[in-house]
Design an enzyme around this catalytic site. Structure first.
Site, PDB file in Angstrom:
ATOM      1  N   ASN A 228       0.840  -1.196   0.000  1.00 36.79           N
ATOM      2  CA  ASN A 228       0.000   0.000   0.000  1.00 36.79           C
ATOM      3  C   ASN A 228       0.871   1.241   0.000  1.00 36.79           C
ATOM      4  O   ASN A 228       2.106   1.146  -0.042  1.00 36.79           O
ATOM      5  CB  ASN A 228      -0.957  -0.014   1.205  1.00 36.79           C
ATOM      6  CG  ASN A 228      -0.207  -0.099   2.520  1.00 36.79           C
ATOM      7  OD1 ASN A 228       0.480   0.828   2.920  1.00 36.79           O
ATOM      8  ND2 ASN A 228      -0.335  -1.239   3.202  1.00 36.79           N
ATOM      9  N   ASP A 297      -4.614  -6.662   5.011  1.00 38.64           N
ATOM     10  CA  ASP A 297      -5.641  -7.537   5.581  1.00 38.64           C
ATOM     11  C   ASP A 297      -5.539  -8.952   5.037  1.00 38.64           C
ATOM     12  O   ASP A 297      -5.906  -9.916   5.717  1.00 38.64           O
ATOM     13  CB  ASP A 297      -7.035  -6.975   5.293  1.00 38.64           C
ATOM     14  CG  ASP A 297      -7.284  -5.666   6.021  1.00 38.64           C
ATOM     15  OD1 ASP A 297      -6.807  -5.522   7.152  1.00 38.64           O
ATOM     16  OD2 ASP A 297      -7.943  -4.775   5.426  1.00 38.64           O
ATOM     17  N   PRO A 326      -3.615 -12.258  10.307  1.00 40.43           N
ATOM     18  CA  PRO A 326      -4.049 -12.035  11.693  1.00 40.43           C
ATOM     19  C   PRO A 326      -4.179 -10.543  11.974  1.00 40.43           C
ATOM     20  O   PRO A 326      -3.480  -9.715  11.371  1.00 40.43           O
ATOM     21  CB  PRO A 326      -2.941 -12.677  12.521  1.00 40.43           C
ATOM     22  CG  PRO A 326      -1.747 -12.677  11.628  1.00 40.43           C
ATOM     23  CD  PRO A 326      -2.270 -12.863  10.241  1.00 40.43           C
ATOM     24  N   ASP A 327      -5.051 -10.193  12.895  1.00 45.71           N
ATOM     25  CA  ASP A 327      -5.259  -8.801  13.298  1.00 45.71           C
ATOM     26  C   ASP A 327      -4.329  -8.510  14.476  1.00 45.71           C
ATOM     27  O   ASP A 327      -4.591  -8.921  15.613  1.00 45.71           O
ATOM     28  CB  ASP A 327      -6.723  -8.575  13.690  1.00 45.71           C
ATOM     29  CG  ASP A 327      -7.049  -7.102  13.892  1.00 45.71           C
ATOM     30  OD1 ASP A 327      -6.229  -6.390  14.511  1.00 45.71           O
ATOM     31  OD2 ASP A 327      -8.115  -6.656  13.439  1.00 45.71           O
TER      32      ASP A 327
END
Length: 416
Positions: A228, A297, A326-327
């Protein structure tokens, strides 16, 4: 009697004082007789660039390396060498020069000068001035590695610390004599960072702060990946601000081209899984966790070990199977005794709705929200802080300014 033109406004060229971190600070720079004296000229320039007013006092030996006229031209101030300088009306420059200074910084500080300070000797202007000062003293040692390692020097260093004198450095590296080891004076830009940190209130003293910053990169094949536009600047600014506020800071960083902030321990990672492992292994020992990184994500479910060729992709379309990462923030917040967790929400629209939902769903005390167009890739940012009491917009300013405001908010919450 005040010294005429004492710390008068510098006549050297300078930028606007808006946002300058040493604006209004008066620094008395002492220069002693070492090869590193040439770096003191650049240090003078950078201190002034940061907003400080600089006056220079030199030893006689220092003038053999750099002429006083150099420092006068750079600082726009008179330079002092002689303890009997007739420009001081009462012939007491050792008193007058330090009385209006906020700090005395000696850079370079030779082994001989450190010994003088420890022994309380006062046989020239600079050593007498240091003995008579009524402001803090910072010293930046510079000497041969053998001189630094000598037991006598190490005893002096220990005594300086006991006397509450701040030691800046030295660094390790190649020295003018050709040897390599500890004894190099810190570079001017590092010393300026240390001076800024010295003046910063230590509202996070004794705290362990863990941060993430930058993007992650999820490999599709050996040369392609999902990433990103995060530059990492906001996370790095927060790491810097937390360290300046007295915290021990560990920065887990995705791929960026940014230099590590002075005094910050950086752990370089690439993927979200690597970042997750680095964070979760350290989170329980941290007092604060700030999740600034723009973590992917999803990642490719089965990255290729060889570069994918167009002919093997199946014509005009290519299907890429993704699996959820995983978060990291949720996993840290769910620990039995979690640190104070701060989340970031960068949204393209409906910022208040999504940021508040993130705060509530993840049980976070604080979320920093911004619209992507306001912060991604730039040097400034416009954010809103969301906590249990509501939304709190901060003024649009540099990311360093935003970082200081966030650190102050975290410190207040911890104190409360």
């Amino acid at each position: 009697m005040a010294l005429p033109e004492q710390f008068a406004h510098s006549t050297a060229p300078s930028a606007s004082t808006d946002g300058l971190e040493l604006a209004g600070r008066r620094i008395l720079l002492g220069v002693t007789g070492g090869v590193a004296a040439y770096k003191a000229a650049e240090l003078t320039r950078q201190l002034i660039k940061a907003g400080a007013t600089v006056r220079v006092a030199m030893t006689e030996a220092a003038t053999r390396f750099v002429a006083p006229a150099t420092f006068q031209a750079l600082s726009g101030q008179s330079v002092f060498v002689d303890a009997w300088d007739a420009r001081v009306p009462n012939l007491m420059p050792h008193i007058e020069l330090s009385r209006e200074a906020d700090v005395v910084l000696v850079a370079p500080a030779t082994a001989d000068f450190l010994a003088k300070v420890v022994q309380g000797r006062a046989d020239d202007l600079l050593s007498t001035l240091v003995l008579a000062r009524d402001c803090p003293l910072l010293v930046a040692p510079a000497m041969n590695k053998q001189m630094w390692d000598n037991p006598a020097t190490q005893r002096n260093v220990a005594q300086l610390a006991a006397d509450d004198i701040s030691m800046l450095g030295p660094d390790e590296g190649v020295q003018a004599c050709g040897e390599t080891g500890f004894g190099r004076m810190l570079e001017p830009e590092v010393l300026v960072e240390e001076v800024i940190a010295f003046f910063t209130p230590k509202v996070l003293a004794g705290k362990q702060v863990l941060l993430t910053a930058g993007p992650t990169f999820e490999a599709i094949d050996p040369v392609r990946g999902i990433t990103n536009l995060s530059s990492g600047r906001m996370g790095y600014a927060l790491a810097r601000a937390a360290r300046q506020a007295g915290a021990a800071v560990t920065l887990v960083s995705g791929p960026t081209g940014l230099p590590c902030p002075v005094g910050v321990a950086r752990i370089d990672v690439t993927s979200a899984l690597e970042m997750h492992g680095a964070v979760l292994s350290r989170a329980a020992a941290s007092d604060v966790f700030i999740a600034v990184a723009a973590v992917a994500d999803y990642r490719p479910a089965a990255p290729e070990t060889r570069k994918i060729k167009k002919t093997a992709a199946g014509g005009e379309a290519m299907t890429l199977a993704l699996t959820r990462n995983p978060d990291i923030l949720s996993d840290v917040a769910a620990l039995p005794a979690p640190p104070y967790c701060v989340g970031f929400a960068a949204e393209s629209h409906d910022l208040a709705q999504y940021a508040e939902a993130k705060r509530v769903n993840k049980k976070l005390p604080l979320v920093v929200g911004n619209l992507i167009g306001d912060g991604f890739g730039g040097d400034s940012n416009k954010v809103i802080l969301f906590d249990a009491s509501g939304a709190h917009p901060l003024a649009t300013t540099s990311k360093h300014g935003i970082a200081r405001d966030i650190v102050a908010r975290i410190a207040a919450a911890l104190a409360g």
